[in-house]
Write an enzyme that holds these catalytic residues in place. Structure first.
Site, PDB file in Angstrom:
ATOM      1  N   GLU A  63       0.822  -1.213   0.000  1.00  0.00           N
ATOM      2  CA  GLU A  63       0.000   0.000   0.000  1.00  0.00           C
ATOM      3  C   GLU A  63       0.851   1.254   0.000  1.00  0.00           C
ATOM      4  OE1 GLU A  63       0.815   1.667   2.944  1.00  0.00           O
ATOM      5  OE2 GLU A  63       1.920  -0.203   3.303  1.00  0.00           O
ATOM      6  N   GLU A  66       4.600  -0.246   0.698  1.00  0.00           N
ATOM      7  CA  GLU A  66       4.628  -0.449  -0.762  1.00  0.00           C
ATOM      8  C   GLU A  66       4.624  -1.927  -1.145  1.00  0.00           C
ATOM      9  OE1 GLU A  66       8.023   1.456  -2.547  1.00  0.00           O
ATOM     10  OE2 GLU A  66       7.600   3.409  -1.675  1.00  0.00           O
TER      11      GLU A  66
END
Lengths: 348, 348
Positions: free
Chosen positions: A171, A314
């Site tokens: 994310e 991420e």
């Protein structure tokens, strides 16, 4: 009230096979019993899931958070959009790792604050331009959380149609450690201070402020935090809800998931609270430096594959763990047995 | 009296460059400061060694140990030779991992007890068919230790001529955890019981016996354990001496080393005691389950890259860590900077 499509996905989640035959094969290989340690656990788990070769990818869900207006992050909200552009141009850490480990990166705009132009690598379907400020109202309405969950389910359908069977879930969202800390406290009952860290780099004063904001959020929502979906709706976020739907959708299609850091794991905790059948489909990529991450992994009884003191998100910690899963599977499939190699077994 | 060739190699070991410019570049990349954790340490260390792309291999040193006659191992001594044959036919764990991570495997017979036939992948130059029984006499004579150290130096020359710059150092030798425990106690001063584990799988009675044998070894040699080379000669082993020479030889040629488990690290400890200049060229691949390994890594001030509860040897933990070094280097070389990507920096 979770959407019907999510109920249907939960009902379709396959049960893993018994572990014993996979452990027996591991014990026949030319090595002292158990000497491959955690790799044996990973190989056995992959075996129970019926995975005999890896087809890897990473899915990254991005969104902004209304709570950033309260000064809970070291970075301004526009960094979420800037980092999505960085993902799309291939310069972020997750791009480098995805290229290195052959895991194509898929980016989903679940709710970035400002508009993003269309791009072939971007699913550009924001539910709302940022979640609502959970200090004053639920982060999402009923309609918004359902739309975010369904977005995640639809991404799982795309992952399935592309043939992946092992997906790193990551994310990007300035402010999302605040949402993850709120979820962690609500689900595990641990005090706010235990599950709250310095995010992307708060100093001591800003950290104390973040704790105060989280206490106020709890004061506002506490009476209503009675179900996992209501916790997610009130104190979660759009990318967290989309990841929750994605995880359930992937498990329902027999796709294993490598969860990443604190925020990804907060979605995993909600997914398991909604559907315990999801749990066997999870691998924990790494142990993040965020203190709440350890609490959530212990809650899920997941042992992280890597511990590298990272706190980037991420999906980076999840993609980094993929070579370990690949190694576990290769050892299981390719090592000689004591019998085939003519090696003597232990005498004691 | 270590051989002149070793003195010459030590004198040639290059000093690493200062770390600061590499840290400064890492701080300019699109991620919160320090958020790649240990990967930043690895990237900076590779930078100081002048390594900008990896050319990987693994070198595995095999030998038998006279001390096995005292019943210190769960496996019979012939397993050393059987496992070398397994390495040569490609069925061992290290072969699988070497293939997966593109690290060619080189096997060295430093002193296996029974003869091995020649094979293109084997350097078949045993110093002696097994070390001497250190319960009664030094494991090696002066001539034997020097020959083993020079064997390692010669292997480093071969590694250099093949163009490798990152080498995993592993071993195979039934009984060699006993030698490693003896070295660990002699170098660090820790009690035998603290640095002795269950090897490849001893039960409680056999473990107590191993401790007794180690106490007796110490009683016999203690007055003479005054220099690292005398420790190595009296209570080490042929593959351990060859690894020591190999590590010093590689460092002298600018080749970085990924050390593996307890036995490989016991050679590293001797190498650093002989030549502290070797230390910057080391990466610690993993934390083994053998309790003495933690003591030796702390002695060297090395943080293991992986912790997977392994205790196999063969260089497996070192080769498994190579994707992490590769990731660290790729992130350093390929990530966008805040400026190049137009991403805002922290506001606090």
């Amino acid at each position: 009230m979770i959407p019907a499509a999510l109920h249907e996905a939960i009902a379709r989640i396959p049960s893993p096979a018994p572990e014993q035959p996979f452990r027996a094969h591991l014990d026949s290989l030319t090595k002292p019993l158990g000497s491959l340690g955690r790799l044996e656990d990973l190989a056995a788990q992959l075996g129970t899931l019926g995975i005999t070769s890896l087809r890897k990818a990473a899915w990254i869900f991005a969104a902004d958070h209304g709570i950033v207006a309260e000064g809970v992050s070291a970075y301004p909200a526009e960094v979420t959009r800037q980092m999505v552009l960085n993902f799309l141009s291939g310069g972020a850490a997750i791009n480098v790792l995805g290229r290195l480990h052959n895991a194509p990166i898929h980016i989903v705009n679940a709710g970035v604050q400002s508009a993003l132009e269309s791009h072939p690598s971007l699913r550009n379907t924001p539910v709302r331009q940022g979640s609502r400020n959970m200090l004053h109202e639920p982060a999402m309405t009923e309609a918004e959380i359902n739309q975010a969950l369904e977005l995640g389910l639809n991404c799982a359908g795309e992952a399935d149609s592309r043939g992946y069977n092992l997906i790193a879930v990551g994310e990007m969202g300035i402010g999302n450690t605040t949402a993850a800390s709120a979820i962690a406290a609500a689900i595990t009952g641990e005090p706010i201070a235990v599950v709250t860290g310095h995010g992307t780099g708060l100093d001591a004063a800003a950290y104390a402020h973040k704790i105060n904001v989280l206490q106020a959020i709890f004061f506002h929502h506490a009476p209503h935090l009675t179900t996992p979906d209501e916790i997610l709706r009130r104190i979660g976020g759009l990318e967290i809800a989309a990841m929750t739907g994605f995880m359930i959708g992937c498990a329902s299609r027999g796709i294993a998931l490598v969860i990443d850091g604190f925020i990804s794991t907060s979605a995993a905790v909600i997914a398991v609270a909604l559907a315990p059948e999801v749990r066997p489909w999870f691998f924990a990529g790494h142990q993040s430096q965020e203190p709440g991450h350890r609490v959530l992994l212990e809650h899920l009884n997941l042992t992280p594959i890597l511990t590298l003191d990272m706190r980037l998100g991420e999906g980076t910690g999840a993609v980094l763990a993929m070579p370990m899963l690949e190694a576990a599977l290769a050892l299981y499939m390719q090592m000689a047995t004591f019998t085939s190699a003519g090696v003597s077994t232990a005498t004691t």
